[in-house]
Design a protein around this motif. Sequence first.
Motif, short mmCIF file in Angstrom:
data_model
loop_
_atom_site.label_atom_id
_atom_site.label_comp_id
_atom_site.label_asym_id
_atom_site.label_seq_id
_atom_site.Cartn_x
_atom_site.Cartn_y
_atom_site.Cartn_z
N ARG A 57 0.94 -1.23 0.15
CA ARG A 57 0.01 0.06 0.14
C ARG A 57 0.86 1.46 0.14
O ARG A 57 0.58 2.35 0.93
CB ARG A 57 -1.02 0.06 1.18
CG ARG A 57 -1.95 -0.96 1.09
CD ARG A 57 -3.06 -1.39 2.25
NE ARG A 57 -3.31 -0.09 2.81
CZ ARG A 57 -3.51 -0.17 4.23
NH1 ARG A 57 -3.35 -1.01 4.88
NH2 ARG A 57 -3.69 1.23 4.85
N SER A 58 1.70 1.50 -1.03
CA SER A 58 2.71 2.33 -1.04
C SER A 58 2.94 2.82 -2.39
O SER A 58 2.70 2.18 -3.31
CB SER A 58 3.97 2.27 -0.25
OG SER A 58 4.68 1.03 -1.19
N CYS A 59 3.30 4.14 -2.52
CA CYS A 59 3.67 4.63 -3.92
C CYS A 59 4.78 5.74 -3.83
O CYS A 59 5.16 6.09 -2.65
CB CYS A 59 2.62 4.98 -4.75
SG CYS A 59 1.69 6.53 -4.09
N THR A 60 5.18 6.21 -4.86
CA THR A 60 6.10 7.36 -4.98
C THR A 60 5.40 8.54 -5.55
O THR A 60 4.47 8.40 -6.30
CB THR A 60 7.15 7.05 -5.79
OG1 THR A 60 8.01 6.01 -5.33
CG2 THR A 60 8.59 8.07 -5.74
N PHE A 61 5.78 9.71 -5.23
CA PHE A 61 5.24 11.02 -5.55
C PHE A 61 5.99 11.95 -6.06
O PHE A 61 7.30 11.88 -5.83
CB PHE A 61 4.42 11.83 -4.16
CG PHE A 61 4.26 13.14 -4.59
CD1 PHE A 61 3.18 13.50 -5.26
CD2 PHE A 61 4.99 14.25 -3.92
CE1 PHE A 61 2.75 14.96 -5.37
CE2 PHE A 61 4.58 15.36 -4.25
CZ PHE A 61 3.44 15.68 -5.13
N ARG A 62 5.72 12.59 -7.21
CA ARG A 62 6.80 13.56 -7.78
C ARG A 62 5.62 14.47 -8.53
O ARG A 62 4.74 14.50 -8.51
CB ARG A 62 7.42 13.02 -8.81
CG ARG A 62 6.89 12.72 -10.32
CD ARG A 62 7.83 12.26 -11.33
NE ARG A 62 7.32 12.05 -12.61
CZ ARG A 62 6.83 12.83 -13.49
NH1 ARG A 62 6.73 14.00 -13.20
NH2 ARG A 62 6.09 12.34 -14.52
N THR A 63 6.29 15.86 -8.45
CA THR A 63 5.55 17.03 -9.02
C THR A 63 6.35 17.82 -9.64
O THR A 63 7.76 17.88 -9.56
CB THR A 63 4.89 18.03 -7.79
OG1 THR A 63 4.26 18.86 -8.31
CG2 THR A 63 6.03 18.33 -6.98
N LEU A 64 5.96 18.76 -10.46
CA LEU A 64 6.79 19.95 -11.37
C LEU A 64 5.71 20.95 -11.36
O LEU A 64 4.65 20.74 -11.75
CB LEU A 64 7.56 19.40 -12.40
CG LEU A 64 6.88 18.95 -13.75
CD1 LEU A 64 6.51 20.01 -14.53
CD2 LEU A 64 8.06 18.02 -14.45
N VAL A 65 6.29 22.31 -11.37
CA VAL A 65 5.49 23.48 -11.41
C VAL A 65 6.05 24.25 -12.26
O VAL A 65 7.59 24.55 -11.84
CB VAL A 65 5.05 23.83 -10.07
CG1 VAL A 65 4.39 25.42 -10.36
CG2 VAL A 65 4.23 22.89 -9.38
N GLY A 66 5.66 24.60 -13.25
CA GLY A 66 6.44 25.74 -14.18
C GLY A 66 6.53 27.21 -13.50
O GLY A 66 5.59 27.21 -12.54
N PRO A 67 7.12 28.37 -14.20
CA PRO A 67 7.25 29.56 -13.63
C PRO A 67 5.70 30.23 -13.37
O PRO A 67 5.75 31.02 -12.42
CB PRO A 67 7.64 30.30 -14.89
CG PRO A 67 8.57 29.15 -15.73
CD PRO A 67 7.48 28.03 -15.54
N GLN A 68 4.81 29.81 -14.17
CA GLN A 68 3.46 30.67 -14.17
C GLN A 68 2.97 30.28 -12.83
O GLN A 68 1.78 30.78 -12.32
CB GLN A 68 2.64 30.38 -15.07
CG GLN A 68 3.13 30.66 -16.73
CD GLN A 68 3.25 32.51 -16.54
OE1 GLN A 68 2.45 33.14 -16.01
NE2 GLN A 68 4.44 32.95 -17.09
N GLY A 69 3.42 29.11 -12.03
CA GLY A 69 2.45 28.41 -10.83
C GLY A 69 3.41 28.67 -9.64
O GLY A 69 3.08 28.08 -8.53
N ARG A 70 4.73 29.32 -9.60
CA ARG A 70 5.41 29.42 -8.48
C ARG A 70 4.87 30.56 -7.49
O ARG A 70 4.54 31.66 -8.35
CB ARG A 70 7.14 29.40 -9.20
CG ARG A 70 7.35 28.24 -9.67
CD ARG A 70 8.95 28.38 -9.96
NE ARG A 70 9.00 27.03 -10.85
CZ ARG A 70 9.83 27.30 -11.87
NH1 ARG A 70 10.45 28.34 -12.27
NH2 ARG A 70 10.11 26.37 -12.73
N GLY A 71 5.40 30.37 -6.28
CA GLY A 71 5.41 31.37 -5.53
C GLY A 71 3.95 31.85 -4.86
O GLY A 71 3.95 33.02 -4.26
N ARG A 72 2.90 31.16 -5.18
CA ARG A 72 1.60 31.36 -5.01
C ARG A 72 0.88 30.41 -4.18
O ARG A 72 -0.27 30.61 -4.03
CB ARG A 72 0.84 31.91 -6.38
CG ARG A 72 1.45 33.19 -6.90
CD ARG A 72 0.81 33.30 -8.13
NE ARG A 72 0.56 32.45 -9.35
CZ ARG A 72 -0.34 31.99 -9.81
NH1 ARG A 72 -1.50 32.48 -9.68
NH2 ARG A 72 -0.12 31.15 -10.88
N GLY A 73 1.54 29.42 -3.87
CA GLY A 73 0.89 28.04 -2.99
C GLY A 73 0.31 27.04 -3.82
O GLY A 73 -0.26 26.19 -3.48
#
Length: 196
Positions: A99-115
């Motif tokens: 019951r496990s997995c791995t998480f990853r994410t990426l956020v580009g410049p338009q989505g940064r710094g705003r939560g």
Amino acid sequence: MTREPLAAGFSAKPVLTGDKTVLRPFTAADADTMAEIIDDPEVRHFTGDPSNELTVDFLRSWYGSRSAQDDRLDLAVTDRATGRLVGEVVLYDWDPEHRSCTFRTLVGPQGRGRGLGTEAARLIVGHGFERLGLHRIALDLFSHNHRARRVYEKVGFVEEGVARQSVLRDGQWYDSTLMSVLAPEWAEHQGRPRLP
């Protein structure tokens, strides 16, 4: 909240809505925007610079096929105010027995710094625990990626250890950090732990 049957894996592709973001299934039409996001220097540095070019045709095929995958959950991160695609969140390497997995994410410049990244991470990790019945979600990041680490800590991930000089990038060795969050921890803090 109704829990999905764990045996179904990640075959259900939900829409998860927060105050700032909407996570939704990808479509082939997202390829152009994702190509721009992936080409961002910060994204390339912290997620890997592929040896082969990620063409728009490849990305169109990749993102167009994400909804057909039953062993992983790839969701587009969109800015709720504008509807603009700003990144992705992914649960993968699913291990149903443990019951496990791995998480990853990426956020580009338009989505940064705003939560947006923090909320997106909180939404998909919460889905993993609360709807899918996962016990452990782990991630691996470059130790010098302080922005990402802060996001993960805000969501409740805890450092498990450091693999010293495990990645060679542009002639320089970098450490990587393994972090995880467990279902009992999530049940206690709901992705909002008290931080020092």
